[in-house]
Design an enzyme around this catalytic site. Structure first.
Site, PDB file in Angstrom:
ATOM      1  N   ILE A  68       7.604  14.989  24.440  1.00  0.00           N
ATOM      2  CA  ILE A  68       6.508  15.428  25.315  1.00  0.00           C
ATOM      3  C   ILE A  68       5.632  14.233  25.681  1.00  0.00           C
ATOM      4  CG2 ILE A  68       4.573  17.030  25.611  1.00  0.00           C
ATOM      5  CD1 ILE A  68       5.887  18.919  23.640  1.00  0.00           C
ATOM      6  N   SER A 110       0.543  25.157  19.792  1.00  0.00           N
ATOM      7  CA  SER A 110       1.802  25.873  20.028  1.00  0.00           C
ATOM      8  C   SER A 110       1.578  27.378  20.076  1.00  0.00           C
ATOM      9  CB  SER A 110       2.762  25.544  18.888  1.00  0.00           C
ATOM     10  OG  SER A 110       3.849  26.432  18.872  1.00  0.00           O
ATOM     11  N   TYR A 115       4.377  24.248   9.139  1.00  0.00           N
ATOM     12  CA  TYR A 115       4.247  23.648  10.475  1.00  0.00           C
ATOM     13  C   TYR A 115       3.273  24.466  11.322  1.00  0.00           C
ATOM     14  CZ  TYR A 115       5.302  23.293  15.430  1.00  0.00           C
ATOM     15  OH  TYR A 115       5.167  23.216  16.790  1.00  0.00           O
ATOM     16  N   LYS A 133      -0.721  23.689  12.904  1.00  0.00           N
ATOM     17  CA  LYS A 133      -1.203  23.871  14.281  1.00  0.00           C
ATOM     18  C   LYS A 133      -2.513  24.675  14.263  1.00  0.00           C
ATOM     19  CE  LYS A 133       1.934  21.622  16.517  1.00  0.00           C
ATOM     20  NZ  LYS A 133       1.568  20.287  17.028  1.00  0.00           N
TER      21      LYS A 133
HETATM   22  C1  UD1 Z   1      10.264  27.019  17.739  1.00  0.00           C
HETATM   23  C2  UD1 Z   1       9.140  27.213  16.766  1.00  0.00           C
HETATM   24  C3  UD1 Z   1       7.842  26.833  17.410  1.00  0.00           C
HETATM   25  C4  UD1 Z   1       7.916  25.435  17.932  1.00  0.00           C
HETATM   26  C5  UD1 Z   1       9.054  25.357  18.932  1.00  0.00           C
HETATM   27  C6  UD1 Z   1       9.225  23.959  19.488  1.00  0.00           C
HETATM   28  C7  UD1 Z   1       9.652  29.088  15.272  1.00  0.00           C
HETATM   29  C8  UD1 Z   1       9.315  30.473  14.874  1.00  0.00           C
HETATM   30  N1  UD1 Z   1       9.044  28.598  16.320  1.00  0.00           N
HETATM   31  O1  UD1 Z   1      10.127  27.994  18.766  1.00  0.00           O
HETATM   32  O2  UD1 Z   1       6.816  26.913  16.461  1.00  0.00           O
HETATM   33  O3  UD1 Z   1       6.694  25.100  18.537  1.00  0.00           O
HETATM   34  O4  UD1 Z   1      10.271  25.727  18.294  1.00  0.00           O
HETATM   35  O5  UD1 Z   1       9.828  23.112  18.576  1.00  0.00           O
HETATM   36  O6  UD1 Z   1      10.481  28.444  14.658  1.00  0.00           O
HETATM   37  N2  UD1 Z   1      18.235  30.108  19.493  1.00  0.00           N
HETATM   38  C9  UD1 Z   1      19.562  30.451  19.421  1.00  0.00           C
HETATM   39  N3  UD1 Z   1      20.449  29.500  19.012  1.00  0.00           N
HETATM   40  C10 UD1 Z   1      20.064  28.231  18.667  1.00  0.00           C
HETATM   41  C11 UD1 Z   1      18.700  27.885  18.750  1.00  0.00           C
HETATM   42  C12 UD1 Z   1      17.811  28.854  19.159  1.00  0.00           C
HETATM   43  O7  UD1 Z   1      19.945  31.576  19.710  1.00  0.00           O
HETATM   44  O8  UD1 Z   1      20.929  27.416  18.284  1.00  0.00           O
HETATM   45  C13 UD1 Z   1      17.260  31.113  19.967  1.00  0.00           C
HETATM   46  C14 UD1 Z   1      16.189  31.449  18.960  1.00  0.00           C
HETATM   47  O9  UD1 Z   1      16.601  32.489  18.137  1.00  0.00           O
HETATM   48  C15 UD1 Z   1      15.030  31.830  19.876  1.00  0.00           C
HETATM   49  C16 UD1 Z   1      15.254  30.987  21.131  1.00  0.00           C
HETATM   50  O10 UD1 Z   1      16.604  30.572  21.086  1.00  0.00           O
HETATM   51  O11 UD1 Z   1      15.125  33.169  20.215  1.00  0.00           O
HETATM   52  C17 UD1 Z   1      14.370  29.765  21.185  1.00  0.00           C
HETATM   53  O12 UD1 Z   1      14.503  29.061  19.968  1.00  0.00           O
HETATM   54  P1  UD1 Z   1      13.879  27.606  19.748  1.00  0.00           P
HETATM   55  O13 UD1 Z   1      14.265  26.721  20.876  1.00  0.00           O
HETATM   56  O14 UD1 Z   1      14.236  27.160  18.363  1.00  0.00           O
HETATM   57  O15 UD1 Z   1      12.308  27.831  19.875  1.00  0.00           O
HETATM   58  P2  UD1 Z   1      11.359  28.890  19.119  1.00  0.00           P
HETATM   59  O16 UD1 Z   1      11.969  29.371  17.868  1.00  0.00           O
HETATM   60  O17 UD1 Z   1      10.928  29.899  20.115  1.00  0.00           O
END
Ligand code: UD1
Length: 345
Positions: free
Chosen positions: A14, A127, A152, A156
């Site tokens: 970022i 966040s 984490y 925040k």
């Molecule tokens: C996460 C963190 C958040 C952080 C953000 C940026 C949590 C609860 N939240 O957000 O605090 O600010 O990352 O680093 O951990 N997914 C898949 N397959 C994957 C990876 C992700 O299906 O291999 C799905 C997850 O289940 C979710 C979505 O994609 O539904 C987004 O995931 P992700 O990119 O990791 O972000 P968050 O979990 O929303």
């Protein structure tokens, strides 16, 4: 003379995009980074995009109070954007002391030096995680924060509160601190030049880097965590915000502070698109816009994931005069262009 912005953690994902937009808007920048979670790739990219070889870069750790103090002595700093922090949710659960020490001490050092040097405008990178599993969607800045589910997330919340308290305490002192917390939803994508982007170390935790690494052949198969959520297609809903749009929100917020437009000493803004997109929709959109097929499978839910979160962005739209502009397709195309750039393709 142009105002100077200190970007702590400015060599990261970022921070590098924000540095580009600050320079485009006419600000002077000093980048500080301890390089604990990145190499010089993005900072070199920033130099190329801006055509500026002279952006000051200081390799320091913001947990080192003397080094932070020296920064404020060496440069006239008008605003700080504080990114320097650890950000892996799972790692924070395993290593809470490391997360609390790093994320809190670095911020305290910045605030202390800023106050000592006559005050400053401080933008904290927060966040959407602070909202947890919110009942009413979309969330506004007034939606109550829920107890953090990881160290984490807790850092925040704590840094938001520290900033609020420091602003209140300095309001009538010599070294006035003003503060803005930007609560990001899910930042994704890369600069249109494909010279800077997300560069995760090891196996990516976040969705889009995992998608692009699967598409390029670095990972065998994307696991979609859960297709039994009570959403339309059973997968989680998120608000994916383009990284360049997100970077521009920082410029708008910094300008608001520097131009004396704040309505209160401490303000909070949601930075998202206001549109929920499911994981499955995102995967499908990635395939379509880039004309490829992705190897994926549905697996169990990931512990700790919330089902759905997206932003009400009216406050940022009205007060910052900022709005997300790039479409999710453009953003996903930029993410893929960046992955190909990394692979030398
Ligand atoms: C996460 C963190 C958040 C952080 C953000 C940026 C949590 C609860 N939240 O957000 O605090 O600010 O990352 O680093 O951990 N997914 C898949 N397959 C994957 C990876 C992700 O299906 O291999 C799905 C997850 O289940 C979710 C979505 O994609 O539904 C987004 O995931 P992700 O990119 O990791 O972000 P968050 O979990 O929303």
């Amino acid at each position: 003379m142009a105002k100077r912005v200190l970007v702590s953690g400015g060599a990261g994902y970022i921070g590098s995009h924000v540095t580009v937009e600050l320079i485009a808007a006419g600000y002077d920048v000093v980048v500080a980074d301890n390089m604990s979670n990145c190499d010089m790739t993005c900072f070199e990219g920033v130099r190329k995009i801006t055509g500026r070889d002279d952006i000051p870069f200081e390799q320091i750790d913001c947990c080192d109070a003397a080094a932070v103090e020296k920064l404020f002595t060496d440069y006239q700093i008008d605003a700080v954007i504080h990114f320097a922090a650890f950000k892996a949710v799972g790692e924070s659960v395993a290593k809470p002391i490391m997360y609390y020490r790093n994320n809190l001490v670095s911020f305290l050092n910045i605030l202390e030096s800023a106050g000592r040097h006559g005050g400053c405008n401080v933008l904290f990178s927060s966040s959407a995680t602070v909202y947890g599993e919110a009942e009413d969607l979309p969330v506004t800045e007034k939606t109550p924060r829920l107890p953090a589910t990881s160290p984490y997330g807790n850092t925040k919340q704590m840094c938001e509160d520290i900033l609020r308290d420091v602003v209140a305490a300095t309001a009538s002192s010599q070294g006035v601190i003003k503060g803005i917390a930007l609560r990001y939803f899910n930042p994704i994508g890369a600069h249109p030049s494909a010279l800077i982007g997300e560069l995760p170390r090891g196996v990516p935790n976040n969705l889009v880097p995992f998608i692009t690494q699967t598409a390029i052949g670095k990972r065998e198969c994307l696991s979609i965590f859960g297709n039994d959520y009570p959403t339309e297609d059973g997968t989680c809903l998120r608000d994916y915000i383009d990284i360049v749009d997100l970077a521009k929100a920082h410029v708008a917020a910094v300008s608001r502070m520097l131009d004396g437009k704040m309505k209160e000493g401490y303000e909070i803004f949601n930075i998202g698109t206001g549109r929920p997109v499911s994981v499955y929709e995102l995967v499908t959109a990635f395939e379509k816009v880039n004309g490829l097929k992705l190897n994926y499978r549905f697996v169990d839910r990931r512990p700790g994931d919330v089902m759905a979160i997206w932003a009400d962005t009216s406050l940022a739209n009205e007060e910052l005069g900022w709005k997300a502009e790039r479409t999710v397709e453009e953003t996903l195309a930029s993410a893929w262009a960046w992955e190909k750039h990394l692979a030398g393709k």
